[in-house]
Design a protein around this motif. Sequence first.
Motif: not given
Length: 205
Positions: A71, A195-200, A202
């Motif tokens: 992540s 969490i929504v804006r940055f893929p991966g 967590t």
Amino acid sequence: MFFWIQEGVSNPRLPAIASQALPKIGGIAASGSVKAFDESAQDSSGSLLPNLQKEKAKKAYEEANEEPASSPILFAHQVMTSPVESLFTDSSLYEARKFILEKRFRHIPIVNTEGKLAGILSDRDVWKMISQDETSLTKSLSSFMIKRLLTGTIQTEIRDAAKVMLEERIGSLPIIGDDQSLIGILTRTDLIRAIVRFPGFTLLA
């Protein structure tokens, strides 16, 4: 690094003492890598497994042993809301109520005339004060605001911020500069947005 600020005095927040590890629940095997897949495996009757079953089993084995994707590490300056809308210490409770109704914010940072963070109010604080005494609408926020504040810096790691907010049971984390000027704020909404804006990404370490 996190700091407690009260009336201009800054003190570092010491890490919480780690609690003792919980005992393992009996009957549950420890996790680990899956035993290597044997293409010559046989079923309970002694016959070789059909090709389709072999392929499924091999794929399940490979997926079970894949390394989890790492992540990304995010910092406060990448996620925080900035610039921050705030009120002054001599603003009235009436202005705070108007601020909440118009802006739809749940937390109001309070700054002094120099722009340095002095306190914070939540929407619940405002409604509680008004319900107890409507004449309090004319009083200054310095009479009601929370003066002991937990703050972070622009280099605060987001996972650390989420952990500390959970431990301290706070819904927002003001982000300040070296001179205690307010430069941003982290809220639970900002954490969810990350969490929504940055893929991966967590929040789990």
